[in-house]
Structure formats: structure tokens, C-alpha cells
Design a protein around this motif. Structure first.
Motif, mmCIF file in Angstrom:
data_model
loop_
_atom_site.group_PDB
_atom_site.id
_atom_site.type_symbol
_atom_site.label_atom_id
_atom_site.label_comp_id
_atom_site.label_asym_id
_atom_site.label_seq_id
_atom_site.Cartn_x
_atom_site.Cartn_y
_atom_site.Cartn_z
ATOM 1 N N CYS A 3 24.680 -53.979 18.083
ATOM 2 C CA CYS A 3 23.809 -52.832 18.381
ATOM 3 C C CYS A 3 24.570 -51.506 18.277
ATOM 4 O O CYS A 3 24.054 -50.569 17.662
ATOM 5 N N PRO A 4 25.773 -51.389 18.869
ATOM 6 C CA PRO A 4 26.478 -50.115 18.730
ATOM 7 C C PRO A 4 26.795 -49.757 17.272
ATOM 8 O O PRO A 4 26.703 -48.599 16.880
ATOM 9 N N GLU A 5 27.137 -50.757 16.476
ATOM 10 C CA GLU A 5 27.413 -50.485 15.066
ATOM 11 C C GLU A 5 26.156 -50.005 14.337
ATOM 12 O O GLU A 5 26.199 -49.072 13.537
ATOM 13 N N LYS A 6 25.040 -50.648 14.640
ATOM 14 C CA LYS A 6 23.778 -50.254 14.006
ATOM 15 C C LYS A 6 23.372 -48.848 14.449
ATOM 16 O O LYS A 6 22.940 -48.035 13.630
ATOM 17 N N ALA A 7 23.544 -48.554 15.731
ATOM 18 C CA ALA A 7 23.220 -47.217 16.233
ATOM 19 C C ALA A 7 24.114 -46.167 15.584
ATOM 20 O O ALA A 7 23.647 -45.088 15.214
ATOM 21 N N ALA A 8 25.389 -46.490 15.433
ATOM 22 C CA ALA A 8 26.310 -45.553 14.784
ATOM 23 C C ALA A 8 25.911 -45.313 13.336
ATOM 24 O O ALA A 8 25.974 -44.184 12.851
ATOM 25 N N GLN A 9 25.466 -46.355 12.658
ATOM 26 C CA GLN A 9 25.029 -46.194 11.269
ATOM 27 C C GLN A 9 23.795 -45.301 11.178
ATOM 28 O O GLN A 9 23.695 -44.455 10.294
ATOM 29 N N TYR A 10 22.844 -45.494 12.100
ATOM 30 C CA TYR A 10 21.660 -44.629 12.117
ATOM 31 C C TYR A 10 22.057 -43.175 12.350
ATOM 32 O O TYR A 10 21.580 -42.269 11.688
ATOM 33 N N TRP A 11 22.916 -42.971 13.339
ATOM 34 C CA TRP A 11 23.329 -41.617 13.697
ATOM 35 C C TRP A 11 24.094 -40.966 12.552
ATOM 36 O O TRP A 11 23.827 -39.821 12.190
ATOM 37 N N LEU A 12 25.034 -41.685 11.961
ATOM 38 C CA LEU A 12 25.784 -41.130 10.838
ATOM 39 C C LEU A 12 24.876 -40.875 9.638
ATOM 40 O O LEU A 12 25.035 -39.875 8.934
ATOM 41 N N GLY A 13 23.924 -41.757 9.419
ATOM 42 C CA GLY A 13 22.966 -41.537 8.341
ATOM 43 C C GLY A 13 22.193 -40.254 8.535
ATOM 44 O O GLY A 13 22.018 -39.464 7.606
ATOM 45 N N TRP A 14 21.743 -40.021 9.770
ATOM 46 C CA TRP A 14 21.027 -38.784 10.075
ATOM 47 C C TRP A 14 21.931 -37.580 9.860
ATOM 48 O O TRP A 14 21.539 -36.586 9.235
ATOM 49 N N ALA A 15 23.155 -37.657 10.374
ATOM 50 C CA ALA A 15 24.068 -36.521 10.307
ATOM 51 C C ALA A 15 24.458 -36.170 8.869
ATOM 52 O O ALA A 15 24.718 -35.017 8.564
ATOM 53 N N LEU A 16 24.498 -37.168 8.014
ATOM 54 C CA LEU A 16 24.955 -36.945 6.644
ATOM 55 C C LEU A 16 23.827 -36.687 5.651
ATOM 56 O O LEU A 16 24.098 -36.368 4.493
ATOM 57 N N GLU A 17 22.570 -36.795 6.078
ATOM 58 C CA GLU A 17 21.444 -36.511 5.187
ATOM 59 C C GLU A 17 21.449 -35.038 4.804
ATOM 60 O O GLU A 17 21.685 -34.162 5.642
ATOM 61 N N ASP A 18 21.202 -34.775 3.549
ATOM 62 C CA ASP A 18 21.188 -33.391 3.073
ATOM 63 C C ASP A 18 20.179 -32.519 3.815
ATOM 64 O O ASP A 18 20.404 -31.328 4.015
ATOM 65 N N SER A 19 19.079 -33.111 4.257
ATOM 66 C CA SER A 19 18.051 -32.314 4.922
ATOM 67 C C SER A 19 18.522 -31.759 6.266
ATOM 68 O O SER A 19 17.937 -30.814 6.783
ATOM 69 N N HIS A 20 19.592 -32.322 6.832
ATOM 70 C CA HIS A 20 20.120 -31.841 8.110
ATOM 71 C C HIS A 20 21.355 -30.961 7.942
ATOM 72 O O HIS A 20 21.901 -30.477 8.926
ATOM 73 N N ALA A 21 21.799 -30.758 6.724
ATOM 74 C CA ALA A 21 22.993 -29.952 6.493
ATOM 75 C C ALA A 21 22.678 -28.469 6.639
ATOM 76 O O ALA A 21 21.550 -28.023 6.404
ATOM 77 N N HIS A 22 23.676 -27.720 7.034
ATOM 78 C CA HIS A 22 23.523 -26.270 7.132
ATOM 79 C C HIS A 22 23.404 -25.679 5.729
ATOM 80 O O HIS A 22 24.137 -26.068 4.827
ATOM 81 N N ARG A 23 22.475 -24.783 5.566
ATOM 82 C CA ARG A 23 22.258 -24.157 4.264
ATOM 83 C C ARG A 23 23.057 -22.863 4.171
ATOM 84 O O ARG A 23 22.955 -22.012 5.063
ATOM 85 N N PRO A 24 23.829 -22.684 3.130
ATOM 86 C CA PRO A 24 24.553 -21.413 2.962
ATOM 87 C C PRO A 24 23.569 -20.246 2.990
ATOM 88 O O PRO A 24 22.512 -20.300 2.373
ATOM 89 N N GLY A 25 23.905 -19.232 3.727
ATOM 90 C CA GLY A 25 23.041 -18.071 3.841
ATOM 91 C C GLY A 25 21.998 -18.177 4.944
ATOM 92 O O GLY A 25 21.290 -17.222 5.213
#
Length: 79
Positions: A3-25
Motif C-alpha cells: 500500500c505505501p508503495e502504491k500510494a507513493a506511485q500515485y503521489w509521484l504520478g500526480w506531482a510529475l504530471e505536466d498539468s500540475h507543473a508551474h508554468r513559466p510566466g
């Protein structure tokens, strides 16, 4: 997969999705909102793990150091 590994994968997936990245400007506030949520999620994910390894007090200290400072819940009018 645990479960912790799966939760970490979900969280990292969210964090690394382009839609959540900071946009320049983008406004600085946008980055602040992103960083705040990221730190909250990191703290929530790390606390039980570090507490189980190092005990409640030391686990909380290490979690805070690893995830970064959380925002104050309330900042009074004098600040």
C-alpha cells in the motif's frame, strides 16, 4: 506491491504530471499554491513511515525537515 508503495506511485504520478507543473510566466502565487500542496502531501506521506522507524517525536522532526515547512494555519493582522 505494498500500500505505501502504491500510494507513493500515485503521489509521484500526480506531482510529475505536466498539468500540475508551474508554468513559466505564471503569477508567483501559483507556484506558492503548488508548493504548499506538495509539502502537505509529502508531510502526510512521510510522517507514518518515519514515525514507525524513528519514534513519534523524531519521526515528526525528520518528516518536517524532509518535506519542508508547512504554512501557518493563521497569521494575525499584525504580521
Amino acid at each position: 506491491q505494498s500500500c505505501p508503495e502504491k500510494a507513493a506511485q500515485y503521489w509521484l504520478g500526480w506531482a510529475l504530471e505536466d498539468s500540475h507543473a508551474h508554468r513559466p510566466g505564471a503569477p508567483v502565487n501559483s507556484q506558492y499554491v503548488y508548493d504548499s500542496k506538495y509539502r502537505q502531501n509529502a508531510y502526510s506521506a512521510l510522517l507514518p513511515v518515519y514515525s514507525s522507524f524513528f519514534g513519534a517525536a523524531d519521526g515528526a522532526k525528520l518528516t518536517a525537515a524532509e518535506s519542508g515547512p508547512l504554512d501557518e494555519g493563521y497569521v494575525g493582522g499584525g504580521s
